[in-house]
Design a protein around this motif. Structure first.
Motif, PDB file in Angstrom:
ATOM      1  N   ASP A   1       0.839  -1.195   0.000  1.00 24.15           N
ATOM      2  CA  ASP A   1       0.000   0.000   0.000  1.00 24.15           C
ATOM      3  C   ASP A   1       0.877   1.248   0.000  1.00 24.15           C
ATOM      4  O   ASP A   1       1.857   1.323   0.750  1.00 24.15           O
ATOM      5  CB  ASP A   1      -0.921   0.015   1.224  1.00 24.15           C
ATOM      6  N   PRO A   2       0.530   2.230  -0.813  1.00 24.32           N
ATOM      7  CA  PRO A   2       1.345   3.452  -0.861  1.00 24.32           C
ATOM      8  C   PRO A   2       1.278   4.226   0.446  1.00 24.32           C
ATOM      9  O   PRO A   2       0.313   4.128   1.209  1.00 24.32           O
ATOM     10  CB  PRO A   2       0.735   4.243  -2.022  1.00 24.32           C
ATOM     11  N   ASN A   3       2.317   4.998   0.709  1.00 23.45           N
ATOM     12  CA  ASN A   3       2.403   5.820   1.910  1.00 23.45           C
ATOM     13  C   ASN A   3       1.516   7.051   1.743  1.00 23.45           C
ATOM     14  O   ASN A   3       1.785   7.911   0.910  1.00 23.45           O
ATOM     15  CB  ASN A   3       3.852   6.236   2.158  1.00 23.45           C
ATOM     16  N   ARG A   4       0.449   7.125   2.531  1.00 24.95           N
ATOM     17  CA  ARG A   4      -0.503   8.227   2.411  1.00 24.95           C
ATOM     18  C   ARG A   4      -0.301   9.285   3.492  1.00 24.95           C
ATOM     19  O   ARG A   4      -1.084  10.219   3.602  1.00 24.95           O
ATOM     20  CB  ARG A   4      -1.933   7.694   2.474  1.00 24.95           C
ATOM     21  N   CYS A   5       0.731   9.112   4.313  1.00 22.78           N
ATOM     22  CA  CYS A   5       1.019  10.111   5.347  1.00 22.78           C
ATOM     23  C   CYS A   5       1.581  11.362   4.678  1.00 22.78           C
ATOM     24  O   CYS A   5       2.523  11.290   3.883  1.00 22.78           O
ATOM     25  CB  CYS A   5       2.024   9.578   6.363  1.00 22.78           C
ATOM     26  N   SER A   6       1.020  12.492   4.982  1.00 22.29           N
ATOM     27  CA  SER A   6       1.429  13.745   4.344  1.00 22.29           C
ATOM     28  C   SER A   6       2.830  14.131   4.800  1.00 22.29           C
ATOM     29  O   SER A   6       3.027  14.618   5.903  1.00 22.29           O
ATOM     30  CB  SER A   6       0.442  14.867   4.685  1.00 22.29           C
ATOM     31  N   GLY A   7       3.789  13.891   3.953  1.00 22.16           N
ATOM     32  CA  GLY A   7       5.166  14.282   4.250  1.00 22.16           C
ATOM     33  C   GLY A   7       5.864  13.409   5.261  1.00 22.16           C
ATOM     34  O   GLY A   7       7.030  13.623   5.565  1.00 22.16           O
ATOM     35  N   GLY A   8       5.184  12.424   5.829  1.00 20.82           N
ATOM     36  CA  GLY A   8       5.788  11.582   6.860  1.00 20.82           C
ATOM     37  C   GLY A   8       6.464  10.370   6.271  1.00 20.82           C
ATOM     38  O   GLY A   8       6.061   9.860   5.225  1.00 20.82           O
ATOM     39  N   SER A   9       7.485   9.873   6.955  1.00 16.30           N
ATOM     40  CA  SER A   9       8.169   8.653   6.524  1.00 16.30           C
ATOM     41  C   SER A   9       7.712   7.495   7.395  1.00 16.30           C
ATOM     42  O   SER A   9       7.203   7.679   8.488  1.00 16.30           O
ATOM     43  CB  SER A   9       9.683   8.840   6.623  1.00 16.30           C
TER      44      SER A   9
ATOM     45  N   GLU B   1      15.674 -20.424   5.057  1.00 19.02           N
ATOM     46  CA  GLU B   1      16.240 -19.197   4.519  1.00 19.02           C
ATOM     47  C   GLU B   1      15.165 -18.449   3.742  1.00 19.02           C
ATOM     48  O   GLU B   1      14.224 -19.055   3.213  1.00 19.02           O
ATOM     49  CB  GLU B   1      17.421 -19.497   3.592  1.00 19.02           C
ATOM     50  N   CYS B   2      15.338 -17.128   3.670  1.00 12.53           N
ATOM     51  CA  CYS B   2      14.403 -16.288   2.920  1.00 12.53           C
ATOM     52  C   CYS B   2      15.191 -15.283   2.083  1.00 12.53           C
ATOM     53  O   CYS B   2      16.072 -14.589   2.607  1.00 12.53           O
ATOM     54  CB  CYS B   2      13.455 -15.553   3.868  1.00 12.53           C
ATOM     55  N   LYS B   3      14.874 -15.217   0.791  1.00 14.33           N
ATOM     56  CA  LYS B   3      15.374 -14.152  -0.072  1.00 14.33           C
ATOM     57  C   LYS B   3      14.197 -13.244  -0.414  1.00 14.33           C
ATOM     58  O   LYS B   3      13.133 -13.744  -0.797  1.00 14.33           O
ATOM     59  CB  LYS B   3      15.974 -14.726  -1.352  1.00 14.33           C
ATOM     60  N   PHE B   4      14.360 -11.948  -0.248  1.00 14.08           N
ATOM     61  CA  PHE B   4      13.254 -11.051  -0.586  1.00 14.08           C
ATOM     62  C   PHE B   4      13.775  -9.839  -1.352  1.00 14.08           C
ATOM     63  O   PHE B   4      14.940  -9.443  -1.220  1.00 14.08           O
ATOM     64  CB  PHE B   4      12.477 -10.633   0.664  1.00 14.08           C
ATOM     65  N   LYS B   5      12.875  -9.274  -2.167  1.00  9.76           N
ATOM     66  CA  LYS B   5      13.222  -8.136  -3.016  1.00  9.76           C
ATOM     67  C   LYS B   5      12.104  -7.112  -2.955  1.00  9.76           C
ATOM     68  O   LYS B   5      10.922  -7.448  -3.073  1.00  9.76           O
ATOM     69  CB  LYS B   5      13.443  -8.591  -4.455  1.00  9.76           C
ATOM     70  N   LEU B   6      12.464  -5.856  -2.740  1.00 12.86           N
ATOM     71  CA  LEU B   6      11.527  -4.735  -2.744  1.00 12.86           C
ATOM     72  C   LEU B   6      11.776  -3.912  -3.997  1.00 12.86           C
ATOM     73  O   LEU B   6      12.926  -3.601  -4.331  1.00 12.86           O
ATOM     74  CB  LEU B   6      11.716  -3.879  -1.491  1.00 12.86           C
ATOM     75  N   THR B   7      10.670  -3.526  -4.668  1.00 15.82           N
ATOM     76  CA  THR B   7      10.788  -2.838  -5.953  1.00 15.82           C
ATOM     77  C   THR B   7       9.943  -1.573  -5.954  1.00 15.82           C
ATOM     78  O   THR B   7       8.791  -1.583  -5.506  1.00 15.82           O
ATOM     79  CB  THR B   7      10.330  -3.753  -7.106  1.00 15.82           C
ATOM     80  N   THR B   8      10.527  -0.477  -6.454  1.00 16.79           N
ATOM     81  CA  THR B   8       9.788   0.789  -6.601  1.00 16.79           C
ATOM     82  C   THR B   8       9.109   0.837  -7.962  1.00 16.79           C
ATOM     83  O   THR B   8       9.363  -0.001  -8.844  1.00 16.79           O
ATOM     84  CB  THR B   8      10.736   1.996  -6.467  1.00 16.79           C
ATOM     85  N   SER B   9       8.261   1.858  -8.161  1.00 16.41           N
ATOM     86  CA  SER B   9       7.562   2.005  -9.438  1.00 16.41           C
ATOM     87  C   SER B   9       8.546   2.275 -10.572  1.00 16.41           C
ATOM     88  O   SER B   9       8.280   1.959 -11.733  1.00 16.41           O
ATOM     89  CB  SER B   9       6.544   3.148  -9.348  1.00 16.41           C
ATOM     90  N   GLY B  10       9.678   2.863 -10.233  1.00 17.32           N
ATOM     91  CA  GLY B  10      10.677   3.146 -11.254  1.00 17.32           C
ATOM     92  C   GLY B  10      11.600   1.984 -11.541  1.00 17.32           C
ATOM     93  O   GLY B  10      12.544   2.123 -12.333  1.00 17.32           O
TER      94      GLY B  10
ATOM     95  N   GLY C   1       9.397   4.299  -1.138  1.00 17.53           N
ATOM     96  CA  GLY C   1       8.485   4.286  -2.271  1.00 17.53           C
ATOM     97  C   GLY C   1       8.310   2.915  -2.898  1.00 17.53           C
ATOM     98  O   GLY C   1       7.959   2.802  -4.078  1.00 17.53           O
ATOM     99  N   TYR C   2       8.530   1.857  -2.123  1.00 19.19           N
ATOM    100  CA  TYR C   2       8.393   0.508  -2.662  1.00 19.19           C
ATOM    101  C   TYR C   2       6.920   0.181  -2.911  1.00 19.19           C
ATOM    102  O   TYR C   2       6.038   0.509  -2.114  1.00 19.19           O
ATOM    103  CB  TYR C   2       8.983  -0.516  -1.693  1.00 19.19           C
TER     104      TYR C   2
END
Length: 547
Positions: free
Chosen positions: A404-412, A435-444, A485-486
């Motif tokens: 889910d996208p971050n909807r906090c106004s200016g907050g991290s 074991e776990c391999k994981f990958k996070l991807t941004t829109s870009g 921004g993942y």
């Protein structure tokens, strides 16, 4: 050699059995000069010391593994004022220790492994005595009379059947070990030992849970015949480590809730003082109930408790528990493997408690300078993944989810991922290791890749075997990542060990607002200080039960 002062016949470390010992001649006794100060003779081959030997100058006497039967005639030799150490360990023919009335400066008396020792003199007058060792004296039946200042008393593998009323005199005793002895009863006077921190009654024929002083931190009762345990609030306020592995325990209840208690009816008590962190009850095949366990129990091992049906934890909302007492290396272990009788309510309680602990770890690790547990490993029988907690699920060993996208106004914010796996562990060859391999991807298309692993260290120690499918809830500090921004996360689970593979997997995503972290921890730190002040201001006498 009338002026001889030093004799030292010994074996180098780890060489016992490689060399022949010195043998006694036909005389059967050895002449010793009265000037002797130091006598160390391992495997001493004679039955006696010379009857003409006066030990008035002797400082050290060490005859371990020897054939000695009697030291000296106690009626004739009381000039022992210089004697500092006696070591007669593993002298299997020794039956008694002579009166040591004159040994007023004796510091060490070691008689461990003297299998035929049946009699000890009164030692209470030895004001300089620092260490006594009687473990392995199988025929010793009477609890020794030792000085009041003694801090360690080791009587394991003896025939002592009772901890007597006189135990109250050992006011400085910190550790009492009676492991593998014949103890059946423990005097209530043990409650008076305000310095006692460790009590070991493992593998004793005791059937009733002993009354324990409020100073006690470690209690070992593995292999005993105790069937029921009810830990009071006051027991839990100090007790940190309880080991009842392989015992006959059927029910264990932690009476934490003190509301309406006759002992404390109007005092607001901070629950963070509940210190129980380690509970070992594996292989307790008669255990049926674990009730009202502290929610932040760090180490709970119930492997192989095949009759265990009910497990519950104290409501964490009722008491504001303080999870700040953890050390940096204290991981959370919740092991219920092979507990095949667990009902669904208990499984739900275990899952909910795992989620609570994961939340605590996440909050600590978001603020990097706050130490806390690094991982959580929770294991119990079954093949169902909770849909209420793990909203993303897959019927194989990999999974892709949208963030889910971050909807906090200016907050991290921080992303927190917790894992649930199902695997058949029946044919596991070595240990429970994933074991776990994981990958996070941004829109870009920018990616962040990482991995983490979990294994149950207990498998290495005890070579455990598992039965059927098990659910594993896993978490690690590596599964916390600042959101940049993942939009997508992918996971792949596998094991390098032979014999099992992941059949199902689930992932839960939660978020921690970085801007709120400082405020949250300021509040928790304030409460920690308040609780610390409460400890200092409230004494035992003030909150002692009536009567």
């Amino acid at each position: 050699m009338h002026s001889l002062r030093y004799i030292n016949f010994y074996f180098p470390p780890f060489s016992v059995g490689k060399y022949k010992k010195l043998h006694a001649d036909q005389v059967g006794i050895l002449y010793l000069p009265d000037e002797l100060r130091f006598l160390h003779w391992e495997y001493y081959p004679f039955k006696y010391l010379s009857s003409s030997f006066n030990p008035k100058n002797l400082l050290v006497l060490k005859l371990s593994h020897g054939d000695i039967e009697q030291l000296w005639n106690e009626d004739n030799h009381q000039g022992l004022a210089n004697l500092r150490e006696i070591d007669l360990s593993h002298c299997k023919n020794l039956r008694k220790i002579p009166t040591l009335l004159g040994a007023i400066h004796l510091e060490i008396l070691c008689c461990k492994g003297c299998e035929n020792l049946v009699e000890l003199p009164c030692l209470s007058h030895l004001s300089s005595l620092k260490r006594v060792e009687f473990q392995g004296c199988h025929k010793l039946k009477k609890f020794p009379e030792v000085p009041d200042h003694l801090s360690l008393h080791c009587l394991e593998e003896t025939s002592i059947e009772e901890v007597p009323d006189s135990i109250e005199h050992l006011v400085r005793l910190r550790k009492l070990c009676l492991r593998n002895s014949s103890v059946k009863n423990v005097s209530k006077n043990i409650l008076k030992l305000e310095s006692l921190h460790c009590l070991d009654l493992s593998h004793c024929p005791i059937t009733k849970f002993p009354e324990i002083p409020r100073s006690l931190k470690e209690l070992y009762l593995s292999g005993t015949q105790i069937e029921q345990v009810s830990l009071s609030f006051h027991s839990l306020s100090i007790l940190q480590y309880l080991d009842m592995r392989g015992s006959s325990i059927q029910k264990l209840q932690c009476n934490i809730d003190i509301s309406g208690s006759n002992e404390i009816s109007t005092i607001e008590v901070p629950s963070s003082i509940l210190s129980l962190g380690y509970l070992k009850i594996d292989y307790c095949k008669s255990l049926e109930l674990l009730s009202e366990l502290p929610p932040y129990l760090r180490y709970l091992d119930a492997h192989g408790c095949t009759s265990l049906e009910k497990v519950s934890f104290t409501d964490q909302n009722q008491h504001l528990y303080e999870p700040f007492s953890f050390d940096v290396d204290d991981d959370f272990f919740m092991i219920f493997s092979n507990c095949l009788s667990l009902n669904q309510d208990s499984i739900d309680n275990i899952v909910a408690n795992a989620a609570l602990k994961i939340g605590s770890i996440a909050e600590k690790w978001v603020k990097k300078n706050v130490y806390g547990p690094r991982r959580l490993i929770c294991c119990f029988p079954g093949n169902d993944i909770s849909t209420s907690l793990f909203e993303y699920q897959s019927m194989n060993s990999s999974l892709i989810l949208k963030i889910d996208p971050n909807r906090c106004s200016g907050g991290s914010r921080y992303l927190v991922f917790s894992i649930c796996l199902v695997a058949d562990l029946t044919h596991a060859s070595k240990c429970c290791h994933f074991e776990c391999k994981f990958k996070l991807t941004t829109s870009g298309g920018r990616c962040y890749c990482s991995s983490c692993g979990w294994f149950n260290e207990l498998d290495f120690q005890k070579k455990r075997r598992y039965v059927g499918d098990h659910v594993l809830i896993l978490f690690s500090g590596n599964m916390i990542k600042k959101d940049e921004g993942y939009e997508e996360a992918s996971f792949e689970f596998y094991s390098d060990e032979e014999g099992y593979q992941v059949e199902k997997c689930g992932v839960h995503v939660s978020f921690v607002d970085a801007e709120c972290v400082e405020e949250v921890y300021a509040t928790m730190e304030k409460k920690r200080i308040e609780d610390l002040n409460w400890r200092r201001e409230n004494t035992y006498e003030k909150y002692r039960p009536n009567g």
